[in-house]
Design a protein around this motif. Structure first.
Motif, mmCIF file in Angstrom:
data_model
loop_
_atom_site.group_PDB
_atom_site.id
_atom_site.type_symbol
_atom_site.label_atom_id
_atom_site.label_comp_id
_atom_site.label_asym_id
_atom_site.label_seq_id
_atom_site.Cartn_x
_atom_site.Cartn_y
_atom_site.Cartn_z
ATOM 1 N N LEU A 95 0.855 -1.190 0.000
ATOM 2 C CA LEU A 95 0.000 0.000 0.000
ATOM 3 C C LEU A 95 0.888 1.237 0.000
ATOM 4 O O LEU A 95 1.944 1.237 0.644
ATOM 5 N N SER A 96 0.441 2.301 -0.672
ATOM 6 C CA SER A 96 1.226 3.534 -0.730
ATOM 7 C C SER A 96 0.311 4.743 -0.615
ATOM 8 O O SER A 96 -0.658 4.876 -1.375
ATOM 9 N N ASP A 97 0.603 5.597 0.371
ATOM 10 C CA ASP A 97 -0.036 6.927 0.496
ATOM 11 C C ASP A 97 -1.566 6.848 0.457
ATOM 12 O O ASP A 97 -2.230 7.561 -0.315
ATOM 13 N N ILE A 98 -2.131 5.985 1.282
ATOM 14 C CA ILE A 98 -3.590 5.814 1.328
ATOM 15 C C ILE A 98 -4.206 6.887 2.218
ATOM 16 O O ILE A 98 -3.855 7.019 3.391
ATOM 17 N N ASP A 99 -5.137 7.655 1.659
ATOM 18 C CA ASP A 99 -5.941 8.624 2.415
ATOM 19 C C ASP A 99 -7.394 8.162 2.351
ATOM 20 O O ASP A 99 -7.996 8.122 1.275
ATOM 21 N N LEU A 100 -7.950 7.823 3.515
ATOM 22 C CA LEU A 100 -9.299 7.262 3.530
ATOM 23 C C LEU A 100 -9.912 7.468 4.899
ATOM 24 O O LEU A 100 -9.242 7.285 5.917
ATOM 25 N N THR A 101 -11.178 7.868 4.922
ATOM 26 C CA THR A 101 -11.919 8.003 6.182
ATOM 27 C C THR A 101 -13.204 7.180 6.092
ATOM 28 O O THR A 101 -13.927 7.253 5.092
ATOM 29 N N ILE A 102 -13.477 6.394 7.128
ATOM 30 C CA ILE A 102 -14.685 5.569 7.173
ATOM 31 C C ILE A 102 -15.397 5.853 8.488
ATOM 32 O O ILE A 102 -14.796 5.786 9.565
ATOM 33 N N GLY A 103 -16.670 6.193 8.387
ATOM 34 C CA GLY A 103 -17.443 6.574 9.562
ATOM 35 C C GLY A 103 -18.447 5.526 9.975
ATOM 36 O O GLY A 103 -18.627 4.504 9.294
ATOM 37 N N PRO A 104 -19.154 5.733 11.072
ATOM 38 C CA PRO A 104 -20.150 4.780 11.580
ATOM 39 C C PRO A 104 -21.299 4.592 10.593
ATOM 40 O O PRO A 104 -21.768 5.546 9.966
ATOM 41 N N GLY A 127 -2.359 -1.199 -7.789
ATOM 42 C CA GLY A 127 -0.957 -1.040 -7.439
ATOM 43 C C GLY A 127 -0.729 -0.501 -6.050
ATOM 44 O O GLY A 127 0.269 0.197 -5.802
ATOM 45 N N GLY A 128 -1.656 -0.781 -5.129
ATOM 46 C CA GLY A 128 -1.504 -0.326 -3.754
ATOM 47 C C GLY A 128 -1.919 1.112 -3.516
ATOM 48 O O GLY A 128 -1.693 1.644 -2.420
ATOM 49 N N ARG A 129 -2.554 1.756 -4.492
ATOM 50 C CA ARG A 129 -2.977 3.152 -4.360
ATOM 51 C C ARG A 129 -4.461 3.289 -4.680
ATOM 52 O O ARG A 129 -5.018 2.491 -5.442
ATOM 53 N N ILE A 130 -5.092 4.309 -4.110
ATOM 54 C CA ILE A 130 -6.482 4.618 -4.437
ATOM 55 C C ILE A 130 -6.505 5.349 -5.767
ATOM 56 O O ILE A 130 -5.782 6.340 -5.966
ATOM 57 N N VAL A 131 -7.334 4.851 -6.701
ATOM 58 C CA VAL A 131 -7.398 5.424 -8.045
ATOM 59 C C VAL A 131 -8.852 5.701 -8.406
ATOM 60 O O VAL A 131 -9.782 5.278 -7.706
ATOM 61 N N ALA A 132 -9.038 6.393 -9.517
ATOM 62 C CA ALA A 132 -10.384 6.636 -10.032
ATOM 63 C C ALA A 132 -10.943 5.339 -10.603
ATOM 64 O O ALA A 132 -10.200 4.413 -10.944
ATOM 65 N N ALA A 133 -12.271 5.276 -10.710
ATOM 66 C CA ALA A 133 -12.915 4.071 -11.234
ATOM 67 C C ALA A 133 -12.466 3.821 -12.672
ATOM 68 O O ALA A 133 -12.554 4.725 -13.515
#
Length: 670
Positions: free
Chosen positions: A249-258, A425-431
């Motif tokens: 994983l590389s440079d993952i920015d993600l927030t998950i709420g209740p 590739g371990g990164r968040i990308v567009a669909a």
């Protein structure tokens, strides 16, 4: 929580360490009891070996836990003397394992130097006990002297001279007077000899084995207090597995709420499962994971995970026992009914199909009423109807307030989520844009059908003639012809996998016969190739080259031959020396297939070959199977609930229901 480097292993035993300690401790206890009945002193060295292997790969506390556990079992099974044996030989095994890990082949000198003080301490203890219990010592020495004098009388009757007899008598008297010298020396020599012999056996075995560590460590310092895992925010999170050259994983920015339902989508190897582990509490190698409180992994109200292969999560003997594992306050009947296992409370877990095991694992997760539920490819082993039902259930759980993170490679499953996170590739990308599906080429039936595999009135009953008997197959009659492709379908629990194991000769029918050209498949070796649902379970060697060479029966590892076999299943020569544990799920499946093809089987059986593969991986494997059948004329039987693409491989479909064939489509006339 912030981490710049992979944390050093500290703190309490991890689940994997506790499991290893339990297994090796149980093995030590069993060997202690068994060798107590073996009248050969050298057999005792076997007791030290399990602890040696544990010490070679684990921490000191793992060795201590295994030793204590085995001591308790030995006490119950064989009494206090067995406990003493366990602790002494465990010390020898720990010395061998730790010395080998630190000094390798040169450890023999360290082991000798360490075994001498162990022997001296044990000798002092034995002599002290004999001094303390004088009557026991006198009885022991009298018995020994009487036995030796009996031997003298036998020699005397055989014509031995007076000088020989007199010398023997003097030796007996000397041994009785100096008993502490020879008993102490015998103990020291015995311990040193045991340690050196244990090391020799250990080295012989370890040369043919690899002792790998966990590919990912779970958190070492879980915070105390009530679980409070949400909301969770990942900031520039990076993770690299130990020994890897690139980040998973590389440079993952993600927030998950209740209360969210989040789908994580990507190809095999994109980092989906690694992200799931980070959310479950795995420390990143870099970056920040921010939560209001402890993850509470496995705790009620905390975080629960359900994996693709449920066998590793099912612990109980029966369905209800497994569901209640670790918790008391649960309405078992209601939870099981919710996941589609109604009225199966008393069913033995070993009789469940892969899909039913997956439902049970999910039931165990829901029973804990978690705040965060992570489902990693949980639909891979279930049929289409069950897959839809499981996704609907996850959506319902999310609506009730539990945050659900679904890891999947299927877009139709992800569509049920509130939000989709795409990884590549371990990164968040567009669909990514949808890929066009190539035209389908339908497989043809054999032109001149020749029966090769025949099942005649096959019935199979698990735990036959016991109160727990369960019939998985009943009166199944089926003929498979040379070069034919047969697809066996049915709902979870219909008997598909049981049928596969009987065809492969791994199960012998309770009634009826399964014949490969008039010979029972259970009596054959290598004529029927079989690729398991979980390919990792049948990959037993450390590297790809060793796996394929040894399965093929080669006397040595032939890298060129292995590269040629890998080419048949679409894998490059760069994988020849790859460790098995460094392969992706799709690569493991193809290596297992290559190993079976190396034996040139007359029939090849694949159980759920497409499970867990992404769309490109599925297309590639279907193409390989179609080529094997059309060009190499390999007879193929596919057990699957996933029909997409199978029309290119199989010209006939056999439908199973409740252990019986209810329909056949495209029957070959012989």
């Amino acid at each position: 929580m912030h981490a710049q480097t992979a944390p050093r292993t500290r703190g309490p035993l991890r689940p994997a360490e506790a499991a290893a300690a339990a297994v090796f401790g149980s093995l030590t206890a069993v060997l202690t009891v068994i060798t107590g009945f073996v009248p050969v002193g050298v057999a005792q060295v076997l007791v030290a070996l399990p602890i040696a292997f544990l010490a070679a790969a684990g921490r000191v506390r793992s060795v201590v836990a295994a030793t204590v556990a085995s001591g308790v079992v030995a006490l119950i099974a064989a009494g206090p003397f067995a406990v003493a044996t366990v602790f002494v030989l465990a010390a020898v095994g720990a010395l061998v394992g730790f010395a080998d890990r630190r000094w390798g082949k040169s450890a023999v000198f360290v082991i000798f130097a360490g075994a001498v003080p162990i022997g001296l301490l044990l000798a002092a203890g034995v002599i002290g006990l004999l001094l303390l219990f004088e009557q026991t010592r006198v009885l022991l020495l009298d018995a020994l002297a009487s036995s030796m004098r009996g031997t003298v009388r036998a020699f005397e009757a055989a014509g031995a001279g007076d000088d020989f007899v007199r010398t023997f008598e003097q030796t007996i008297d000397l041994m009785v007077r100096l008993w502490w010298v020879w008993i102490g020396s015998a103990v020291v020599v015995g311990i040193v000899g045991t340690a050196l012999l244990c090391f020799g056996i250990f080295r012989l075995v370890s040369m043919r084995s690899t002792w790998s560590t966990q590919s990912a460590e779970w958190p070492s310092g879980a915070r105390s207090g009530e679980p409070n895992p949400l909301p969770v925010a990942l900031r520039l999170v990076t993770y690299r597995y130990p020994g890897a050259s690139v980040d998973a994983l590389s440079d993952i920015d993600l927030t998950i709420g209740p209360g969210e339902f989040v789908a994580v989508v990507g190809r095999n190897g994109s980092g989906k499962s690694t992200l799931a582990r980070i959310l479950a509490g795995l420390e990143p190698t870099a970056g920040l994971v921010d939560r209001p409180g402890p993850v509470g992994l496995g705790q009620p109200g905390g975080t629960v995970t359900v994996f693709q292969h449920p066998e590793s999560q099912v612990l109980g003997r029966t369905v209800e026992e497994d569901l209640r594992w670790g918790i008391d306050d649960v309405d078992a009947e209601a939870v099981l009914a919710r996941v589609g296992l109604a009225s199966m409370e008393d069913r033995p877990t070993e009789d469940l199909s892969g899909g039913q095991l997956q439902r049970l694992a999910l039931a165990g997760a829901l029973a804990r009423r978690p705040s965060l539920l992570i489902a990693d490819e949980i639909t891979a082993m279930v049929d289409a109807a069950s897959r839809s039902a499981l996704i609907d259930l996850l959506a319902e759980v999310a609506r009730e307030g539990t945050t659900v993170v679904l890891v999947t490679h299927l877009d139709d499953e992800a569509a049920a989520a509130d939000r989709v996170v795409h990884l590549a590739g371990g990164r968040i990308v567009a669909a990514p844009a949808a890929e066009p599906r190539p035209a389908t080429v339908v497989a043809a039936a054999p032109t001149f059908p020749q029966p090769v595999l025949e099942l005649r009135d096959v019935t199979y009953t698990y735990a036959d003639r016991t109160p727990w008997a369960h019939t998985a197959l009943g009166d199944v009659t089926l003929t498979v012809c040379r070069g034919e492709g047969v697809l066996v379908v049915g709902a979870n629990g219909s008997g598909k996998s049981t049928l596969a194991w009987i065809m492969a000769g791994l199960y012998r029918p309770t009634r009826g016969s399964c014949l490969l050209q008039d010979t029972p498949t259970a009596d054959l070796r290598g004529d029927v190739g079989f690729v398991f649902q979980q390919a990792r379970l049948q990959l037993q060697r450390p590297t790809v080259a060793k796996e394929i060479s040894e399965v093929a029966g080669l006397p040595h590892t032939d890298r060129h031959y292995v590269a040629a076999v890998l080419h048949r299943v679409g894998l490059g020569p760069d994988l020849v020396d790859r460790p098995i544990d460094r392969l992706s799920g799709g690569e493991m499946r193809r290596v297992a297939l290559a190993a079976q093809l190396a034996r040139t089987p007359r029939v090849l059986i694949l159980d759920e070959p497409l499970a867990g593969l992404d769309v490109p991986g599925r297309r590639e494997l279907v193409s390989i199977l179609a080529h094997l059948r059309a060009v190499d004329h390999v007879t193929i039987v596919v057990i699957s609930h996933d029909l997409h693409g199978m029309e290119e491989v199989c010209s006939r479909t056999v439908v199973l229901e409740a252990g019986r064939i209810v329909d056949q489509i495209g029957v070959v006339t012989t």
